[in-house]
Scaffold this motif. Structure first.
Motif, PDB file in Angstrom:
ATOM      1  N   LEU A  76       0.793  16.054   2.919  1.00 18.71           N
ATOM      2  CA  LEU A  76       1.595  15.009   3.551  1.00 18.71           C
ATOM      3  C   LEU A  76       1.150  13.456   3.934  1.00 18.71           C
ATOM      4  CD1 LEU A  76       3.384  17.311   5.841  1.00 18.71           C
ATOM      5  CD2 LEU A  76       4.106  16.683   3.683  1.00 18.71           C
ATOM      6  N   ASN A  77       0.174  13.278   2.963  1.00 18.00           N
ATOM      7  CA  ASN A  77      -0.450  12.006   3.356  1.00 18.00           C
ATOM      8  C   ASN A  77      -1.490  11.875   4.380  1.00 18.00           C
ATOM      9  OD1 ASN A  77       0.844  10.790   1.089  1.00 18.00           O
ATOM     10  ND2 ASN A  77       2.481   9.814   2.484  1.00 18.00           N
TER      11      ASN A  77
ATOM     12  N   ALA B  68       7.044  12.884   4.395  1.00 14.88           N
ATOM     13  CA  ALA B  68       6.273  12.530   5.429  1.00 14.88           C
ATOM     14  C   ALA B  68       5.757  10.975   4.724  1.00 14.88           C
ATOM     15  CB  ALA B  68       4.850  13.184   5.585  1.00 14.88           C
ATOM     16  N   PHE B  69       5.562   9.884   6.064  1.00 14.40           N
ATOM     17  CA  PHE B  69       5.099   8.670   5.865  1.00 14.40           C
ATOM     18  C   PHE B  69       3.491   9.097   6.029  1.00 14.40           C
ATOM     19  CE2 PHE B  69       2.681   5.463   8.214  1.00 14.40           C
ATOM     20  CZ  PHE B  69       3.002   4.184   7.493  1.00 14.40           C
ATOM     21  N   CYS B  70       3.102   9.687   7.086  1.00 16.18           N
ATOM     22  CA  CYS B  70       1.392  10.238   7.326  1.00 16.18           C
ATOM     23  C   CYS B  70       1.554  11.151   8.469  1.00 16.18           C
ATOM     24  CB  CYS B  70       0.888   9.057   7.468  1.00 16.18           C
ATOM     25  SG  CYS B  70      -1.051   9.599   7.968  1.00 16.18           S
ATOM     26  N   ALA B  71       1.161  12.473   7.739  1.00 14.18           N
ATOM     27  CA  ALA B  71       1.071  13.488   8.969  1.00 14.18           C
ATOM     28  C   ALA B  71       0.110  13.284   9.894  1.00 14.18           C
ATOM     29  CB  ALA B  71       1.235  15.013   8.255  1.00 14.18           C
ATOM     30  N   GLY B  72      -0.963  12.361   9.982  1.00 16.41           N
ATOM     31  CA  GLY B  72      -1.886  12.581  10.817  1.00 16.41           C
ATOM     32  C   GLY B  72      -3.261  12.380  10.234  1.00 16.41           C
ATOM     33  N   GLY B  73      -4.538  12.884  10.760  1.00 16.41           N
ATOM     34  CA  GLY B  73      -5.731  12.688   9.835  1.00 16.41           C
ATOM     35  C   GLY B  73      -6.096  13.964   9.363  1.00 16.41           C
ATOM     36  N   ASP B  74      -6.955  14.038   8.629  1.00 19.31           N
ATOM     37  CA  ASP B  74      -7.405  15.234   7.755  1.00 19.31           C
ATOM     38  C   ASP B  74      -8.348  16.340   8.904  1.00 19.31           C
ATOM     39  OD1 ASP B  74      -8.071  17.181   5.779  1.00 19.31           O
ATOM     40  OD2 ASP B  74      -9.233  15.613   4.628  1.00 19.31           O
ATOM     41  N   ILE B  75      -7.711  16.894   9.545  1.00 15.94           N
ATOM     42  CA  ILE B  75      -8.151  17.712  10.745  1.00 15.94           C
ATOM     43  C   ILE B  75      -8.873  18.794  10.303  1.00 15.94           C
ATOM     44  CG2 ILE B  75      -7.679  18.979  12.966  1.00 15.94           C
ATOM     45  CD1 ILE B  75      -7.746  16.086  13.421  1.00 15.94           C
ATOM     46  N   ARG B  76      -8.262  19.514   9.072  1.00 19.34           N
ATOM     47  CA  ARG B  76      -9.122  20.515   8.704  1.00 19.34           C
ATOM     48  C   ARG B  76     -10.824  20.115   8.353  1.00 19.34           C
ATOM     49  NH1 ARG B  76      -5.255  24.215   4.956  1.00 19.34           N
ATOM     50  NH2 ARG B  76      -7.272  25.330   4.738  1.00 19.34           N
ATOM     51  N   GLU B  77     -10.812  19.160   7.546  1.00 17.70           N
ATOM     52  CA  GLU B  77     -12.136  18.859   7.144  1.00 17.70           C
ATOM     53  C   GLU B  77     -12.925  18.302   8.265  1.00 17.70           C
ATOM     54  OE1 GLU B  77     -15.248  17.575   4.681  1.00 17.70           O
ATOM     55  OE2 GLU B  77     -13.226  18.800   4.295  1.00 17.70           O
TER      56      GLU B  77
ATOM     57  N   ILE C 203       0.992  -1.133   0.104  1.00 17.46           N
ATOM     58  CA  ILE C 203      -0.133  -0.062   0.039  1.00 17.46           C
ATOM     59  C   ILE C 203       0.950   1.263  -0.038  1.00 17.46           C
ATOM     60  CG2 ILE C 203      -1.557   1.420   1.353  1.00 17.46           C
ATOM     61  CD1 ILE C 203      -2.657  -1.114   2.605  1.00 17.46           C
ATOM     62  N   ILE C 204       0.834   2.059  -1.002  1.00 13.75           N
ATOM     63  CA  ILE C 204       1.624   3.395  -1.410  1.00 13.75           C
ATOM     64  C   ILE C 204       0.709   4.786  -0.833  1.00 13.75           C
ATOM     65  CG2 ILE C 204       3.031   4.709  -2.563  1.00 13.75           C
ATOM     66  CD1 ILE C 204       3.166   1.993  -4.308  1.00 13.75           C
ATOM     67  N   LEU C 205       0.866   5.161   0.222  1.00 12.07           N
ATOM     68  CA  LEU C 205       0.302   6.465   0.534  1.00 12.07           C
ATOM     69  C   LEU C 205       0.621   7.612  -0.452  1.00 12.07           C
ATOM     70  CD1 LEU C 205       0.872   6.254   4.444  1.00 12.07           C
ATOM     71  CD2 LEU C 205      -1.193   5.287   2.934  1.00 12.07           C
ATOM     72  N   ASP C 206      -0.291   8.200  -1.257  1.00  8.44           N
ATOM     73  CA  ASP C 206      -0.028   9.205  -2.305  1.00  8.44           C
ATOM     74  C   ASP C 206      -0.884  10.376  -2.266  1.00  8.44           C
ATOM     75  OD1 ASP C 206       1.139  10.059  -4.276  1.00  8.44           O
ATOM     76  OD2 ASP C 206       0.294   8.699  -5.980  1.00  8.44           O
ATOM     77  N   ARG C 207      -0.615  11.090  -1.110  1.00  9.03           N
ATOM     78  CA  ARG C 207      -1.513  12.442  -1.009  1.00  9.03           C
ATOM     79  C   ARG C 207      -0.585  13.306  -0.726  1.00  9.03           C
ATOM     80  NH1 ARG C 207      -6.130  14.499   3.155  1.00  9.03           N
ATOM     81  NH2 ARG C 207      -6.965  16.157   2.010  1.00  9.03           N
ATOM     82  N   PRO C 208       0.617  13.709  -1.419  1.00  6.05           N
ATOM     83  CA  PRO C 208       1.726  14.576  -0.975  1.00  6.05           C
ATOM     84  C   PRO C 208       1.403  16.003  -0.813  1.00  6.05           C
ATOM     85  CG  PRO C 208       2.037  14.145  -3.366  1.00  6.05           C
ATOM     86  CD  PRO C 208       0.948  13.297  -2.774  1.00  6.05           C
TER      87      PRO C 208
END
Length: 334
Positions: free
Chosen positions: A23-24, A59-68, A15-20
């Motif tokens: 920051l994923n 980044a690997f993954c900077a967290g959840g989509d907190i803004r949304e 699984i490749i996280l791809d939302r650059p």
């Protein structure tokens, strides 16, 4: 479009996280897509190992989509908030219980939700570029994704320290503390990943990287000033009383910059989590997430850090002394 890509070969599913651009950060589609893929692969006899990587060098993954989530909170869409967190925590539980080796390669930021999809897995491989933290108190939230289970189980004081201050640690520190399992220099990471993709056994792929690592973290101080179960007011007082100690001054500043309500809620959740299963922690976190996202501090904290980016939140209440225990109890679910 999907923000994850997948590939399968040599009995390995990747699984490749791809939302650059984000920051994923995990949005609802990424959570749903990962959950679906992992369920399919868990029952697929052709896949023996799952590898999770990032397409972003930052980044690997900077967290959840907190803004949304903030947008939904301001709109009063509590159903969307519940769906998001229930889905994310369900994914974290799936990773923790996954029937096959689950390997995360962390070469960059892994915060919040990024730890939820890595720490619960069997192997967490980090580099010198890894930057690991649970910084949620700084946005009026609390460390979640099962961290109220794994933080209290770190060496004495470390979980409270990371949770209450949002302190950041590097890759070698993460291995020394037990948050990661292997340290691999960034220059070698692609080679390790390729050996795993090529079907090499995990023992062979990681044979060169089993040496213990050390940390320069002041673990004695952390244990002394951040014991599990301590009142955050007392922790802050102790830090402020250490006159002339630069580290204590820095930690006091971090505590005072965060949402007082979030700090108090975090301390209570970590204390409860020390005596709970992961499933119980995630259930408690879901309740707390539903409650805290409708408080003024959440909207204000996300505004200050992620929307306007002025880094100048106005907390309500403004100090730890003013936090109402009844509010904390309501959020925590006591």
């Amino acid at each position: 479009m999907s923000f994850i890509r997948t590939s399968v070969g040599n009995d390995v599913g990747e699984i490749i996280l791809d939302r650059p651009k984000a920051l994923n950060a995990l949005d609802q589609t990424m959570i749903d897509d990962m959950h679906r893929v992992l369920l399919e692969w868990g029952d697929d006899d052709a896949i023996e190992t799952v590898l999770v990587t990032s397409a972003s060098p930052r980044a690997f993954c900077a967290g959840g989509d907190i803004r949304e989530i903030r947008t939904n909170a301001l709109a009063g869409d509590t159903a969307a908030i519940t769906r998001y967190f229930a889905g994310e925590y369900g994914l974290d539980q799936l990773v923790a219980e996954y029937p096959k080796p689950y390997i995360a390669l962390i070469d960059g930021a892994a915060m919040g939700g990024g730890l939820g999809i890595s720490v619960h897995g069997e192997l967490r491989i980090v580099t010198e570029n890894a930057l690991i933290a649970m910084p949620e108190v700084g946005i009026g939230f609390f460390p979640d994704v099962g961290s109220t289970y794994f933080l209290p189980r770190l060496p004495e004081g470390v979980g409270m320290w990371m949770g209450l201050t949002g302190a950041r640690i590097r890759g070698a520190d993460a291995v020394a503390l037990g948050l990661a399992t292997h340290y691999v220099p960034s220059a070698d990471l692609d080679g390790v990943a390729q050996r795993i993709r090529d079907g090499a056994g995990l023992a062979d792929a990681l044979a060169e990287y089993r040496e213990p690592v050390t940390t320069d973290l002041p673990l004695t101080k952390i244990a002394s000033y951040f014991p599990l179960g301590a009142d955050p007011v007392a922790i802050l007082g102790g830090l402020q009383g250490a006159v002339g100690d630069e580290w204590c001054d820095e930690m006091a500043t971090l505590l005072q910059a965060s949402s007082p309500t979030s700090v108090a809620v975090t301390a209570a959740l970590l204390e409860a989590g020390a005596q709970s299963s992961l499933a119980q922690c995630l259930e408690r976190e879901l309740h707390a997430a539903e409650q805290i996202t409708v408080t003024p501090d959440f909207a204000e904290g996300v505004r200050a850090v992620l929307v306007d980016k002025d880094r100048n939140p106005s907390w309500t209440p403004a100090t730890l002394d003013e936090v109402d225990p009844a509010v904390v109890a309501r959020i925590v679910g006591e």
